[in-house]
Design a protein around this motif. Sequence first.
Motif, PDB file in Angstrom:
ATOM      1  N   HIS A  79       0.830  -1.205   0.000  1.00  0.00           N
ATOM      2  CA  HIS A  79       0.000   0.000   0.000  1.00  0.00           C
ATOM      3  C   HIS A  79       0.867   1.258   0.000  1.00  0.00           C
ATOM      4  O   HIS A  79       1.874   1.323   0.699  1.00  0.00           O
ATOM      5  CB  HIS A  79      -0.923   0.033   1.213  1.00  0.00           C
ATOM      6  CG  HIS A  79      -1.872   1.179   1.184  1.00  0.00           C
ATOM      7  ND1 HIS A  79      -3.010   1.168   0.415  1.00  0.00           N
ATOM      8  CD2 HIS A  79      -1.822   2.397   1.769  1.00  0.00           C
ATOM      9  CE1 HIS A  79      -3.620   2.330   0.545  1.00  0.00           C
ATOM     10  NE2 HIS A  79      -2.923   3.089   1.355  1.00  0.00           N
ATOM     11  N   VAL A  80       0.458   2.239  -0.779  1.00  0.00           N
ATOM     12  CA  VAL A  80       1.140   3.529  -0.830  1.00  0.00           C
ATOM     13  C   VAL A  80       0.231   4.558  -0.180  1.00  0.00           C
ATOM     14  O   VAL A  80      -0.923   4.714  -0.578  1.00  0.00           O
ATOM     15  CB  VAL A  80       1.458   3.941  -2.291  1.00  0.00           C
ATOM     16  CG1 VAL A  80       2.131   5.298  -2.326  1.00  0.00           C
ATOM     17  CG2 VAL A  80       2.324   2.887  -2.961  1.00  0.00           C
ATOM     18  N   PHE A  81       0.746   5.259   0.832  1.00  0.00           N
ATOM     19  CA  PHE A  81      -0.029   6.279   1.526  1.00  0.00           C
ATOM     20  C   PHE A  81       0.303   7.660   0.972  1.00  0.00           C
ATOM     21  O   PHE A  81       1.442   7.921   0.578  1.00  0.00           O
ATOM     22  CB  PHE A  81       0.323   6.302   3.027  1.00  0.00           C
ATOM     23  CG  PHE A  81      -0.232   5.150   3.795  1.00  0.00           C
ATOM     24  CD1 PHE A  81      -1.508   5.209   4.340  1.00  0.00           C
ATOM     25  CD2 PHE A  81       0.527   4.010   4.000  1.00  0.00           C
ATOM     26  CE1 PHE A  81      -2.019   4.153   5.069  1.00  0.00           C
ATOM     27  CE2 PHE A  81       0.025   2.944   4.720  1.00  0.00           C
ATOM     28  CZ  PHE A  81      -1.257   3.008   5.258  1.00  0.00           C
ATOM     29  N   HIS A  82      -0.692   8.552   0.977  1.00  0.00           N
ATOM     30  CA  HIS A  82      -0.422   9.965   0.730  1.00  0.00           C
ATOM     31  C   HIS A  82       0.325  10.475   1.954  1.00  0.00           C
ATOM     32  O   HIS A  82      -0.118  10.274   3.088  1.00  0.00           O
ATOM     33  CB  HIS A  82      -1.734  10.756   0.596  1.00  0.00           C
ATOM     34  CG  HIS A  82      -2.485  10.500  -0.663  1.00  0.00           C
ATOM     35  ND1 HIS A  82      -2.285  11.222  -1.805  1.00  0.00           N
ATOM     36  CD2 HIS A  82      -3.448   9.596  -0.960  1.00  0.00           C
ATOM     37  CE1 HIS A  82      -3.090  10.784  -2.754  1.00  0.00           C
ATOM     38  NE2 HIS A  82      -3.806   9.798  -2.267  1.00  0.00           N
ATOM     39  N   THR A  83       1.447  11.125   1.766  1.00  0.00           N
ATOM     40  CA  THR A  83       2.194  11.612   2.924  1.00  0.00           C
ATOM     41  C   THR A  83       1.612  12.890   3.477  1.00  0.00           C
ATOM     42  O   THR A  83       1.745  13.172   4.656  1.00  0.00           O
ATOM     43  CB  THR A  83       3.680  11.830   2.588  1.00  0.00           C
ATOM     44  OG1 THR A  83       3.780  12.740   1.493  1.00  0.00           O
ATOM     45  CG2 THR A  83       4.363  10.524   2.286  1.00  0.00           C
ATOM     46  N   ALA A  84       1.001  13.698   2.620  1.00  0.00           N
ATOM     47  CA  ALA A  84       0.329  14.927   3.054  1.00  0.00           C
ATOM     48  C   ALA A  84       1.218  15.749   3.977  1.00  0.00           C
ATOM     49  O   ALA A  84       2.409  15.881   3.739  1.00  0.00           O
ATOM     50  CB  ALA A  84      -1.019  14.591   3.685  1.00  0.00           C
ATOM     51  N   SER A  85       0.636  16.276   5.020  1.00  0.00           N
ATOM     52  CA  SER A  85       1.340  17.230   5.880  1.00  0.00           C
ATOM     53  C   SER A  85       2.450  16.616   6.720  1.00  0.00           C
ATOM     54  O   SER A  85       3.285  17.341   7.242  1.00  0.00           O
ATOM     55  CB  SER A  85       0.344  17.929   6.805  1.00  0.00           C
ATOM     56  OG  SER A  85      -0.520  18.732   6.046  1.00  0.00           O
ATOM     57  N   ILE A  86       2.495  15.306   6.840  1.00  0.00           N
ATOM     58  CA  ILE A  86       3.544  14.690   7.652  1.00  0.00           C
ATOM     59  C   ILE A  86       4.919  14.933   7.037  1.00  0.00           C
ATOM     60  O   ILE A  86       5.933  14.892   7.724  1.00  0.00           O
ATOM     61  CB  ILE A  86       3.278  13.180   7.863  1.00  0.00           C
ATOM     62  CG1 ILE A  86       4.168  12.610   8.973  1.00  0.00           C
ATOM     63  CG2 ILE A  86       3.499  12.401   6.595  1.00  0.00           C
ATOM     64  CD1 ILE A  86       3.869  13.117  10.328  1.00  0.00           C
ATOM     65  N   SER A  87       4.971  15.235   5.745  1.00  0.00           N
ATOM     66  CA  SER A  87       6.258  15.479   5.103  1.00  0.00           C
ATOM     67  C   SER A  87       6.818  16.868   5.424  1.00  0.00           C
ATOM     68  O   SER A  87       8.007  17.106   5.249  1.00  0.00           O
ATOM     69  CB  SER A  87       6.138  15.304   3.591  1.00  0.00           C
ATOM     70  OG  SER A  87       5.262  16.278   3.052  1.00  0.00           O
ATOM     71  N   LYS A  88       5.974  17.765   5.905  1.00  0.00           N
ATOM     72  CA  LYS A  88       6.426  19.142   6.149  1.00  0.00           C
ATOM     73  C   LYS A  88       7.590  19.255   7.132  1.00  0.00           C
ATOM     74  O   LYS A  88       8.561  19.962   6.853  1.00  0.00           O
ATOM     75  CB  LYS A  88       5.256  20.007   6.603  1.00  0.00           C
ATOM     76  CG  LYS A  88       4.253  20.255   5.502  1.00  0.00           C
ATOM     77  CD  LYS A  88       3.052  21.011   6.019  1.00  0.00           C
ATOM     78  CE  LYS A  88       2.002  21.130   4.932  1.00  0.00           C
ATOM     79  NZ  LYS A  88       0.771  21.703   5.437  1.00  0.00           N
ATOM     80  N   PRO A  89       7.554  18.590   8.287  1.00  0.00           N
ATOM     81  CA  PRO A  89       8.694  18.737   9.205  1.00  0.00           C
ATOM     82  C   PRO A  89       9.999  18.209   8.620  1.00  0.00           C
ATOM     83  O   PRO A  89      11.068  18.770   8.870  1.00  0.00           O
ATOM     84  CB  PRO A  89       8.297  17.921  10.439  1.00  0.00           C
ATOM     85  CG  PRO A  89       6.877  17.571  10.291  1.00  0.00           C
ATOM     86  CD  PRO A  89       6.478  17.791   8.873  1.00  0.00           C
ATOM     87  N   PHE A  90       9.922  17.145   7.825  1.00  0.00           N
ATOM     88  CA  PHE A  90      11.134  16.580   7.238  1.00  0.00           C
ATOM     89  C   PHE A  90      11.687  17.489   6.146  1.00  0.00           C
ATOM     90  O   PHE A  90      12.896  17.673   6.026  1.00  0.00           O
ATOM     91  CB  PHE A  90      10.848  15.179   6.696  1.00  0.00           C
ATOM     92  CG  PHE A  90      10.394  14.238   7.768  1.00  0.00           C
ATOM     93  CD1 PHE A  90      11.298  13.715   8.682  1.00  0.00           C
ATOM     94  CD2 PHE A  90       9.056  13.908   7.892  1.00  0.00           C
ATOM     95  CE1 PHE A  90      10.880  12.853   9.688  1.00  0.00           C
ATOM     96  CE2 PHE A  90       8.633  13.049   8.896  1.00  0.00           C
ATOM     97  CZ  PHE A  90       9.544  12.525   9.795  1.00  0.00           C
TER      98      PHE A  90
END
Length: 152
Positions: A79-90
């Motif tokens: 499964h591939v998840f949308h990363t959405a806002s979780i990618s912002k801090p990285f």
Amino acid sequence: MTPVKKYFLLFLIWGLFLPTAALFSQQNLQAIQELVEEKMEEYDIPGLAVGVMRDGTLIYERYLGFSDLEEQTVVTAAHVFHTASISKPFTAMAILQLQAAGKLQIDDPVTACWPAFKLRDKRYTQITVRQLLNHSSGMPDVKDYQWGSNLS
């Protein structure tokens, strides 16, 4: 729970808590699994994937819940998840590391480090990296994130 709080909870589990789990025993990994399942229920998280690495080796992986509630599609390794806002801090951390290394300055125009960046509105040349990081560039939001689409 709002999506922001859900993503923040996942960030805490994923980015802060789980890396230290590699130091734990199998018993502690079971406790992590129970905690994740408890929080999924508490915050109504439909599905997620959890992985813990130690020295480049995957020592724990678990796929929980559903990626599609209507179809009852279970979360799997594929499964591939949308990363959405979780990618912002990285992304922000990487940009600040680039600044610390002298590779860019956050108050420089985006076009200084990404010359291909263009918008129809000619004011795009004034948008800074800092403005992108703190959402003050004036760029419009995406109208359709296509949350239901398959990313694979």
